[in-house]
Structure formats: C-alpha cells, structure tokens
Design an enzyme around this catalytic site. Structure first.
Site, PDB file in Angstrom:
ATOM      1  N   TYR A   1       0.671  -1.161   0.070  1.00 47.77           N
ATOM      2  CA  TYR A   1      -0.083   0.042   0.016  1.00 47.77           C
ATOM      3  C   TYR A   1       0.901   1.284  -0.053  1.00 47.77           C
ATOM      4  O   TYR A   1       0.653   2.178  -0.873  1.00 47.77           O
ATOM      5  CB  TYR A   1      -0.836   0.067   1.029  1.00 47.77           C
ATOM      6  CG  TYR A   1      -1.710   1.119   1.230  1.00 47.77           C
ATOM      7  CD1 TYR A   1      -2.662   1.717   0.603  1.00 47.77           C
ATOM      8  CD2 TYR A   1      -1.700   2.062   2.449  1.00 47.77           C
ATOM      9  CE1 TYR A   1      -3.554   2.795   0.600  1.00 47.77           C
ATOM     10  CE2 TYR A   1      -2.252   3.086   2.466  1.00 47.77           C
ATOM     11  CZ  TYR A   1      -3.184   3.527   1.641  1.00 47.77           C
ATOM     12  OH  TYR A   1      -4.005   4.745   1.734  1.00 47.77           O
TER      13      TYR A   1
ATOM     14  N   LYS B   1       1.187   4.186  -2.797  1.00 43.22           N
ATOM     15  CA  LYS B   1       0.718   5.553  -2.695  1.00 43.22           C
ATOM     16  C   LYS B   1       1.997   6.446  -3.030  1.00 43.22           C
ATOM     17  O   LYS B   1       1.779   7.676  -3.660  1.00 43.22           O
ATOM     18  CB  LYS B   1       0.524   5.648  -1.128  1.00 43.22           C
ATOM     19  CG  LYS B   1      -0.926   5.566  -0.841  1.00 43.22           C
ATOM     20  CD  LYS B   1      -2.065   6.584  -1.508  1.00 43.22           C
ATOM     21  CE  LYS B   1      -3.332   6.094  -0.827  1.00 43.22           C
ATOM     22  NZ  LYS B   1      -4.168   7.287  -1.454  1.00 43.22           N
TER      23      LYS B   1
ATOM     24  N   PRO C   1     -48.598  24.147  42.369  1.00 40.85           N
ATOM     25  CA  PRO C   1     -48.959  25.235  42.884  1.00 40.85           C
ATOM     26  C   PRO C   1     -48.955  25.229  44.295  1.00 40.85           C
ATOM     27  O   PRO C   1     -49.477  24.313  44.898  1.00 40.85           O
ATOM     28  CB  PRO C   1     -50.482  25.609  42.344  1.00 40.85           C
ATOM     29  CG  PRO C   1     -50.503  24.915  40.856  1.00 40.85           C
ATOM     30  CD  PRO C   1     -49.767  23.582  41.157  1.00 40.85           C
TER      31      PRO C   1
ATOM     32  N   VAL D   1     -46.472  24.618  46.352  1.00 42.12           N
ATOM     33  CA  VAL D   1     -45.380  23.626  46.806  1.00 42.12           C
ATOM     34  C   VAL D   1     -44.213  24.536  46.950  1.00 42.12           C
ATOM     35  O   VAL D   1     -43.894  25.363  46.184  1.00 42.12           O
ATOM     36  CB  VAL D   1     -45.409  22.554  45.899  1.00 42.12           C
ATOM     37  CG1 VAL D   1     -44.098  21.495  46.367  1.00 42.12           C
ATOM     38  CG2 VAL D   1     -46.486  21.392  45.886  1.00 42.12           C
TER      39      VAL D   1
END
Length: 369
Positions: A102, A106, A279, A281
C-alpha cells in the site's frame, strides 16, 4: 468554483462534497462507475481537483498498482490533454514512507502527480494523512475508530490484540478544512501539506474513551468532550448510533412535591437537573457551606426565599418562566423555591459539583424561622 472530486462517494469524499456544497461550490463527482470520458469531461470544466480515489484493502496485491497508481495516471493524462493547469490535491498516506504494498503504491502515485507538475506547471498538493476518522467512515474495513464506534454503539464486543499499540489520528473535519483552505491559492507553496491537529493515542485508550461514552447514558457522567481528541471522538461515536438509540431515559424521582430529574454530570463542572412543583408547593429549605447552584425558571412563577444563617437577613426574588433570569444560591444562605402561580413550576438547575451522598453539603433549615 467547479470542483472535481475523485472518490466522491468515499468517506472523505462525502464529507468534502457536503462542505463544498455548503460554501456554494459546484461539485463534479468522479466515482468507480465513471468512465475515462467522464473524467476527461469533468477536468475540462473543473477549477480544482481533489484526488481522493484509491484502494487500501483490495482482494489482490496487484490491485494496489491499478487502484492507486493507475487511477492517478488516468487522471493526470486527462488533465494534460485538457491543456489547463488545474491544481490537484491528493489524499496520500503516511504509509507512503513505508515499504509495504500500500505504501509503495501511494508513493508511486505521488510521483505520478509530481511528474505531472513538472511537465505542466500545474500546482500539486500532497496530503500524507494518518488514520482519518469521523462520521460516515466504513466500519469493519480499515478504520479501528469506525469499527469500535459501530460495535460499542450496538453493545457488540470488540477485539483488541495490543492495547498499547499506538494510533495517530486526524479528524475528517480538519482534513476537509485543510483541503478547503487550498482553494483560494493562498498556500505558500505546493508540495506536501500538513493537516493538523494530529492526535496521538493508543488502541486501549481509544476503546476506554468510547466505552465511557456508552456508559455515560447509565452513569449520567459525561466525559470531557468539549475540546481536542475527545470532542472529535464523541462526535464520531454519536454518528454511529442506530436510530433506535437516538434517545434514552434518565431516572425520575417523584414525590408529592413534584419530580426531580438529573440530566447529566461532569467530572469537574458540576451537574444539570430539573425539578417541578405544583401550585403552592415549596422545595429546597436548606443551605450549603460550599456548594452553589443556578436556577432558571422555564415554566410557571417561582418565589425564591433567602435567609442568612449568621445575620438572619432575608431576601425574596420572584421570577416567571421566560424571564431569562438566573437565580443563584449563596453559601451560608438558606434558600427555598415556592410555586406562587396557578400552573406547574418547571425549573432547570445547575450545581457546581456532583451530588455526593457521603458528603452532601446540604443542611435542612427553614427560610422562615
């Protein structure tokens, strides 16, 4: 510009093609299905060529020659016949320095391109890339990152022969950025072009990082994914999730006051959560010595009450969802959050440290005494 890309349907080619389109360039793609006449027609129109086509794991060793050297020669012949000095950028490999089939192919492809530069005067850019990773890379082929990401994202086993084996990695976005940077001709010179940053790691460290990403959905502890290699790896890992894993559930802790949900935790930047309250709390009613928190009201109306545990001084703040106002708790001050509206209260919360049950730094106390 009209940009020719050979290997346009490959890993780097797809990423480059998308980015060029975002920038308004016209891409002239060359794929394995393209003929010599297709290549000739493309280079006759193109203003720049990215030569990404090639093979790195063919069934026969001789295919390195035809797939890398031969394909490059065909491209250079078409460029020469066009009579135009079109710049060419080639995705080579650091293996061009090695004596293997390879690497030799290249290196030979590079020589073909350099010969083309000498004979025509066309600029040639050679990018000797290490292992490139990122979205759309094919798993179980030639990228350990892609293979590990694919498998770990699906709960499949991975194979590690040598955890200490070194890896040199570059992210595909950085490769694409380097390539895009060549288009305006501002590169100081043609020839070899460096792509940075290059990350140095090992196979074992890679696997450990990817496993931590997967485990974070259970532990809620997200790794440091905001910069560098971990940022790029996390983005890559997420891109391999199957669609059924695009979402996940986190524990919800419910009681008569509402729910409390931890979203995520960090190693050194605290944690994110949200809570609800009906509401009337009230939540909180405690103080911290060191811990601090930031509250952002998303829905409803909240009254934040404060009392200094030393002086007794008191303070109140009323915030509505959508105000975009952060309320911060202060060490040494008791604080509470009361829903004073008619709708459910939803509050996002950031704490500067991950909750530690052994050292909670949370002391129960009332604002009103």
């Amino acid at each position: 510009m009209r940009i020719v890309i050979t290997g346009a349907d490959g890993f780097i080619g797809k990423n480059l093609r998308v980015r060029l389109g975002e920038l308004g360039h016209e891409v002239l793609p060359i794929t394995r299905a393209s003929t010599r006449s297709d290549i000739a027609a493309a280079v006759a129109e193109g203003d720049f060529v990215f030569h990404l086509a090639g093979v790195n794991r063919p069934p026969r060793e001789e295919d390195f020659e035809t797939g890398n050297v031969g394909a490059t020669a065909v491209l250079c012949e078409a460029l020469a016949e066009s009579g135009r000095r079109v710049p060419v950028a080639f995705s080579s490999s650091i293996q061009a320095e090695l004596d293997n089939p390879y690497g030799r192919s290249k290196r030979a492809a590079e020589e073909v391109l350099l010969g083309h530069r000498r004979s025509t005067g066309a600029p040639v850019y050679l990018l000797r890339l290490p292992n490139v990773f990122g979205k759309w890379c094919r798993p179980h082929y030639n990228s350990v990152v892609a293979t590990f990401c694919y498998s770990i994202a699906r709960g499949l086993p991975i194979t590690i022969h040598d955890p200490s084996s070194p890896l040199r990695l570059v992210h595909v976005d950085d490769v694409v950025a380097a390539m895009i940077g060549l288009l305006d001709g501002s590169a100081e010179r043609d020839g070899f072009i460096d792509v940075t940053p290059v990350y140095e790691t090992t196979v074992g460290e890679l696997a450990e990082a990817l496993r931590a990403f997967a485990e974070s959905r259970e532990t809620l502890m997200t790794p440091r994914v905001g910069s560098g290699l971990l940022r790029a790896l996390y983005s890559t890992y997420i891109s391999y999730l199957p669609t059924e894993h695009f979402s996940y559930s986190v524990p919800r802790h419910a009681d008569p006051r509402g729910v409390f949900v931890e979203m995520l935790k960090t190693p050194d930047c605290g944690q994110f959560s949200y809570f609800t309250a009906g509401p009337g709390v009230t939540r909180g009613e405690h103080y911290h010595h060191t811990k601090t928190e930031k509250f952002l009201v998303l829905c409803g109306t909240a009254r934040f009450g404060f009392r200094n545990i030393d002086t007794g001084e008191r303070h109140e703040i009323v915030v509505k969802g959508g105000d975009g106002r952060i309320v911060e708790t202060v060490p040494g001050w008791v604080h509470s959050v009361t829903n004073v509206g008619d709708d459910e209260l939803v509050v996002m919360l950031w704490a500067n440290e991950v909750f530690d049950r052994a050292r909670p730094d949370t002391v129960a106390s009332k604002v009103a005494v």
